[in-house]
Design an enzyme around this catalytic site. Structure first.
Site, mmCIF file in Angstrom:
data_model
loop_
_atom_site.group_PDB
_atom_site.id
_atom_site.type_symbol
_atom_site.label_atom_id
_atom_site.label_comp_id
_atom_site.label_asym_id
_atom_site.label_seq_id
_atom_site.Cartn_x
_atom_site.Cartn_y
_atom_site.Cartn_z
ATOM 1 N N THR A 182 6.059 7.539 0.057
ATOM 2 C CA THR A 182 6.247 6.292 -0.688
ATOM 3 C C THR A 182 6.142 6.515 -2.191
ATOM 4 O O THR A 182 5.368 7.369 -2.639
ATOM 5 C CB THR A 182 5.166 5.271 -0.266
ATOM 6 O OG1 THR A 182 5.172 4.178 -1.186
ATOM 7 C CG2 THR A 182 3.760 5.877 -0.274
ATOM 8 N N ASP A 183 6.877 5.721 -2.955
ATOM 9 C CA ASP A 183 6.823 5.839 -4.418
ATOM 10 C C ASP A 183 5.444 5.513 -4.987
ATOM 11 O O ASP A 183 5.132 5.855 -6.130
ATOM 12 C CB ASP A 183 7.899 4.967 -5.083
ATOM 13 C CG ASP A 183 7.831 3.493 -4.730
ATOM 14 O OD1 ASP A 183 6.909 3.086 -3.988
ATOM 15 O OD2 ASP A 183 8.708 2.736 -5.182
ATOM 16 N N GLU A 184 4.597 4.875 -4.157
ATOM 17 C CA GLU A 184 3.263 4.512 -4.654
ATOM 18 C C GLU A 184 2.401 5.728 -4.962
ATOM 19 O O GLU A 184 1.378 5.608 -5.644
ATOM 20 C CB GLU A 184 2.538 3.642 -3.627
ATOM 21 C CG GLU A 184 3.268 2.362 -3.318
ATOM 22 C CD GLU A 184 2.382 1.339 -2.646
ATOM 23 O OE1 GLU A 184 1.154 1.528 -2.623
ATOM 24 O OE2 GLU A 184 2.923 0.356 -2.150
ATOM 25 N N TYR A 199 -4.427 3.008 0.166
ATOM 26 C CA TYR A 199 -3.207 3.362 0.918
ATOM 27 C C TYR A 199 -2.440 4.475 0.223
ATOM 28 O O TYR A 199 -2.104 5.501 0.826
ATOM 29 C CB TYR A 199 -2.317 2.122 1.091
ATOM 30 C CG TYR A 199 -0.879 2.454 1.445
ATOM 31 C CD1 TYR A 199 -0.560 3.029 2.671
ATOM 32 C CD2 TYR A 199 0.163 2.199 0.539
ATOM 33 C CE1 TYR A 199 0.761 3.348 2.990
ATOM 34 C CE2 TYR A 199 1.474 2.513 0.848
ATOM 35 C CZ TYR A 199 1.763 3.087 2.076
ATOM 36 O OH TYR A 199 3.067 3.408 2.379
ATOM 37 N N LYS A 211 -1.525 8.414 1.370
ATOM 38 C CA LYS A 211 -0.154 8.955 1.464
ATOM 39 C C LYS A 211 0.007 10.165 0.530
ATOM 40 O O LYS A 211 0.661 11.149 0.877
ATOM 41 C CB LYS A 211 0.876 7.877 1.112
ATOM 42 C CG LYS A 211 0.989 6.741 2.113
ATOM 43 C CD LYS A 211 1.541 7.184 3.468
ATOM 44 C CE LYS A 211 3.000 7.586 3.408
ATOM 45 N NZ LYS A 211 3.536 7.889 4.757
HETATM 46 P P1 NAD Z 1 4.726 -0.100 9.784
HETATM 47 O O1 NAD Z 1 3.303 -0.439 9.499
HETATM 48 O O2 NAD Z 1 5.689 -1.191 10.031
HETATM 49 O O3 NAD Z 1 4.803 0.876 11.047
HETATM 50 C C1 NAD Z 1 3.907 1.933 11.228
HETATM 51 C C2 NAD Z 1 3.953 2.333 12.693
HETATM 52 O O4 NAD Z 1 3.045 3.442 12.867
HETATM 53 C C3 NAD Z 1 3.495 1.233 13.650
HETATM 54 O O5 NAD Z 1 4.399 1.116 14.733
HETATM 55 C C4 NAD Z 1 2.129 1.709 14.141
HETATM 56 O O6 NAD Z 1 1.844 1.305 15.468
HETATM 57 C C5 NAD Z 1 2.297 3.215 14.043
HETATM 58 N N1 NAD Z 1 1.008 3.886 13.925
HETATM 59 C C6 NAD Z 1 -0.041 3.526 13.133
HETATM 60 N N2 NAD Z 1 -1.081 4.375 13.336
HETATM 61 C C7 NAD Z 1 -0.655 5.283 14.253
HETATM 62 C C8 NAD Z 1 -1.262 6.407 14.859
HETATM 63 N N3 NAD Z 1 -2.528 6.784 14.556
HETATM 64 N N4 NAD Z 1 -0.545 7.128 15.756
HETATM 65 C C9 NAD Z 1 0.731 6.776 16.082
HETATM 66 N N5 NAD Z 1 1.345 5.701 15.549
HETATM 67 C C10 NAD Z 1 0.664 4.980 14.641
HETATM 68 O O7 NAD Z 1 5.179 0.809 8.563
HETATM 69 P P2 NAD Z 1 6.636 0.999 7.932
HETATM 70 O O8 NAD Z 1 6.822 0.004 6.857
HETATM 71 O O9 NAD Z 1 7.630 1.109 9.023
HETATM 72 O O10 NAD Z 1 6.442 2.421 7.223
HETATM 73 C C11 NAD Z 1 6.755 3.616 7.928
HETATM 74 C C12 NAD Z 1 6.493 4.800 7.010
HETATM 75 O O11 NAD Z 1 7.308 4.686 5.848
HETATM 76 C C13 NAD Z 1 5.061 4.910 6.521
HETATM 77 O O12 NAD Z 1 4.714 6.278 6.489
HETATM 78 C C14 NAD Z 1 5.106 4.338 5.112
HETATM 79 O O13 NAD Z 1 4.122 4.911 4.302
HETATM 80 C C15 NAD Z 1 6.495 4.766 4.684
HETATM 81 N N6 NAD Z 1 7.145 3.915 3.671
HETATM 82 C C16 NAD Z 1 7.257 2.577 3.859
HETATM 83 C C17 NAD Z 1 7.902 1.799 2.911
HETATM 84 C C18 NAD Z 1 8.069 0.305 3.084
HETATM 85 O O14 NAD Z 1 8.492 -0.362 2.137
HETATM 86 N N7 NAD Z 1 7.767 -0.271 4.242
HETATM 87 C C19 NAD Z 1 8.435 2.396 1.754
HETATM 88 C C20 NAD Z 1 8.296 3.781 1.585
HETATM 89 C C21 NAD Z 1 7.657 4.536 2.562
HETATM 90 O O1 DAU Z 2 6.660 0.961 -2.631
HETATM 91 C C1 DAU Z 2 6.679 1.302 -1.280
HETATM 92 C C2 DAU Z 2 5.606 0.526 -0.551
HETATM 93 O O2 DAU Z 2 6.082 -0.813 -0.476
HETATM 94 C C3 DAU Z 2 5.301 1.070 0.832
HETATM 95 O O3 DAU Z 2 4.749 2.356 0.728
HETATM 96 C C4 DAU Z 2 4.320 0.155 1.569
HETATM 97 O O4 DAU Z 2 4.136 0.623 2.895
HETATM 98 C C5 DAU Z 2 4.915 -1.241 1.604
HETATM 99 O O5 DAU Z 2 3.983 -2.127 2.197
HETATM 100 C C6 DAU Z 2 5.237 -1.707 0.192
HETATM 101 O O6 DAU Z 2 4.013 -1.860 -0.580
HETATM 102 P P1 DAU Z 2 3.763 -3.150 -1.512
HETATM 103 O O7 DAU Z 2 2.303 -3.328 -1.638
HETATM 104 O O8 DAU Z 2 4.601 -3.064 -2.726
HETATM 105 O O9 DAU Z 2 4.444 -4.272 -0.533
HETATM 106 P P2 DAU Z 2 4.028 -5.797 -0.191
HETATM 107 O O10 DAU Z 2 5.152 -6.354 0.614
HETATM 108 O O11 DAU Z 2 2.666 -5.893 0.365
HETATM 109 O O12 DAU Z 2 4.030 -6.481 -1.629
HETATM 110 C C7 DAU Z 2 5.157 -6.416 -2.478
HETATM 111 C C8 DAU Z 2 4.756 -7.074 -3.795
HETATM 112 O O13 DAU Z 2 4.599 -8.473 -3.583
HETATM 113 C C9 DAU Z 2 3.426 -6.594 -4.351
HETATM 114 O O14 DAU Z 2 3.506 -6.601 -5.769
HETATM 115 C C10 DAU Z 2 2.426 -7.638 -3.877
HETATM 116 C C11 DAU Z 2 3.256 -8.907 -3.882
HETATM 117 N N1 DAU Z 2 2.935 -9.939 -2.866
HETATM 118 C C12 DAU Z 2 2.820 -9.563 -1.572
HETATM 119 C C13 DAU Z 2 2.584 -10.501 -0.591
HETATM 120 C C14 DAU Z 2 2.434 -10.110 0.859
HETATM 121 C C15 DAU Z 2 2.853 -11.274 -3.250
HETATM 122 O O15 DAU Z 2 2.964 -11.614 -4.443
HETATM 123 N N2 DAU Z 2 2.630 -12.209 -2.290
HETATM 124 C C16 DAU Z 2 2.490 -11.885 -0.966
HETATM 125 O O16 DAU Z 2 2.285 -12.789 -0.136
#
Ligand code: NAD
Ligand code: DAU
Length: 333
Positions: free
Chosen positions: A122-124, A149, A153
């Site tokens: 993730t970019d974070e 988090y 990562k």
């Molecule tokens: P998500 O939370 O929707 O899904 C995560 C999945 O992992 C779930 O199905 C959960 O059951 C499974 N999991 C959790 N703990 C586990 C364990 N110990 N063993 C096996 N499975 C387990 O997350 P997502 O948004 O689909 O993200 C997937 C990946 O992509 C993560 O590594 C996250 O850091 C990365 N990522 C997400 C985003 C985003 O915006 N969502 C952006 C960049 C990178």
């Molecule tokens: O940048 C990649 C990341 O993006 C991933 O690695 C994470 O897994 C994914 O959850 C996401 O992280 P963020 O914390 O950026 O996502 P979130 O959807 O929780 O929030 C997006 C932005 O919106 C953040 O600035 C917080 C804000 N927010 C979030 C929620 C849920 C609000 O203002 N109101 C809300 O109700």
């Protein structure tokens, strides 16, 4: 192209979309390994062809499960993670377990069986940028994670690169910005606001709403992951982003407008502690080296289809909505 692919976290938001993407775009057979935490959507995997897909329920940090499974595959795409920042601020322990110990467990298995690994990050991990900073993250950006988090990562990324250099494992890393699209849990910004509006409520935006995220549709993320798996150079890191920088207020106003509500129907609520200001990805390497391009023409086009998906799939998101909102209410959000 690997013929037997293991997707960890394959029942999660990005994982279930990736499983479908791989089944549709390749000839490979796919196994999803998933612990089925609260974030999983096993329903998203219903009806997939039994001769090419199976779901294994287990913990990626359990070597007894991971070892024999990795041995049966040609490649692993590692997505399993605890993924929600707000949860990590309440209880970071599962983040350390899955994101760090889980990645370590997987690395030892791919080392033992010499299996290709693609690690999804993730970019974070780069921390945040100032709002007015003209810079974006590149592959050379220093690691400066600021939340539990993102620190977990970042640690996982360091482990992957150390295993490449020290043990010669065949791994790539991708670093992506904020995803949105179908099957995303209602705890995340876009689905939370869309489902709240569908319920007749007012969106809740943290702090001033000026925080910036760089949005990409999950299909475009997964197309990039497949490109790296097929054509990426082992040892390399690829940044994935679709030039989708928008403030949170801007995103939520767009959703309100697309759903036929006044754009100022917003409640500003308690800010997230340590809230990162801005993320922004420069995906030039991915575009130049692998020829990847996003298919969605901007955030608004992707939001339209995403809103329609949530309208059509209330039976899926409804069970998680009340508990998620109760947890937010307890934090004044
Ligand atoms: P998500 O939370 O929707 O899904 C995560 C999945 O992992 C779930 O199905 C959960 O059951 C499974 N999991 C959790 N703990 C586990 C364990 N110990 N063993 C096996 N499975 C387990 O997350 P997502 O948004 O689909 O993200 C997937 C990946 O992509 C993560 O590594 C996250 O850091 C990365 N990522 C997400 C985003 C985003 O915006 N969502 C952006 C960049 C990178
Ligand atoms: O940048 C990649 C990341 O993006 C991933 O690695 C994470 O897994 C994914 O959850 C996401 O992280 P963020 O914390 O950026 O996502 P979130 O959807 O929780 O929030 C997006 C932005 O919106 C953040 O600035 C917080 C804000 N927010 C979030 C929620 C849920 C609000 O203002 N109101 C809300 O109700």
């Amino acid at each position: 192209m690997p013929q037997r692919i293991l997707v960890t976290g394959g029942a999660g938001f990005i994982g279930c979309n990736l499983v479908r993407h791989l089944l549709e775009r390749t000839d490979a057979s796919v196994t999803a390994l998933d612990k089925l935490t609260y974030a999983a959507s096993p329903a998203a995997l219903d009806g997939l062809p039994a001769d090419r897909f199976r779901l294994v329920v287990g913990d990626v940090a359990d070597a007894g499960v991971v070892d024999p499974l990795v041995a049966e595959h040609d490649a692993v795409v590692h997505l399993a993670a605890e993924s929600h920042n707000d949860n990590a601020l309440v209880d970071p322990a599962p983040f350390v377990h899955t994101n760090l110990i889980g990645t370590f467990t997987l690395l030892e298995a791919v080392r033992r069986y010499d299996v290709r690994l693609h690690h999804v990050s993730t970019d974070e991990v780069y921390g945040d940028l100032a709002l007015e900073d003209p810079q974006r993250f590149t592959e050379d950006a220093p690691y400066r994670p600021s939340s539990p988090y993102s620190a977990s990562k970042a640690g996982a990324d360091h482990l992957v690169r150390a295993w490449v250099r020290s043990f010669g494992i065949r791994a790539t890393v991708s670093v992506c910005s904020n995803n949105y699209g179908p099957w995303q849990h209602v705890e995340k910004l876009v689905p939370r606001q869309v489902t709240t509006i569908l319920d007749g409520g007012r969106p809740r935006v943290y702090g001033t709403g000026s925080h910036v995220r760089d949005w990409i549709h999950v299909e475009d993320h997964n197309a990039a992951v497949l490109a790296v798996l097929e054509r990426g150079t082992v040892g390399e890191t690829y940044l994935i982003g679709a030039d989708g920088e928008r403030s949170n207020l801007d995103v939520v106003r767009t959703i309100l407008r697309l759903m036929g509500r006044p754009e100022d129907d917003i409640d500003l609520v308690a800010d997230r502690p340590g809230h990162d200001l801005r993320y922004a990805i420069d995906a030039s390497r991915l575009r130049a080296d692998l020829g990847w391009r996003p298919s969605y023409d901007g955030l608004e086009a992707g939001l339209r289809t995403t809103i329609a998906w949530y309208e059509a799939n209330e039976a899926w998101w409804r069970p998680a909505k009340a508990a998620t909102e109760a947890a937010y209410a307890a934090r004044g959000q």
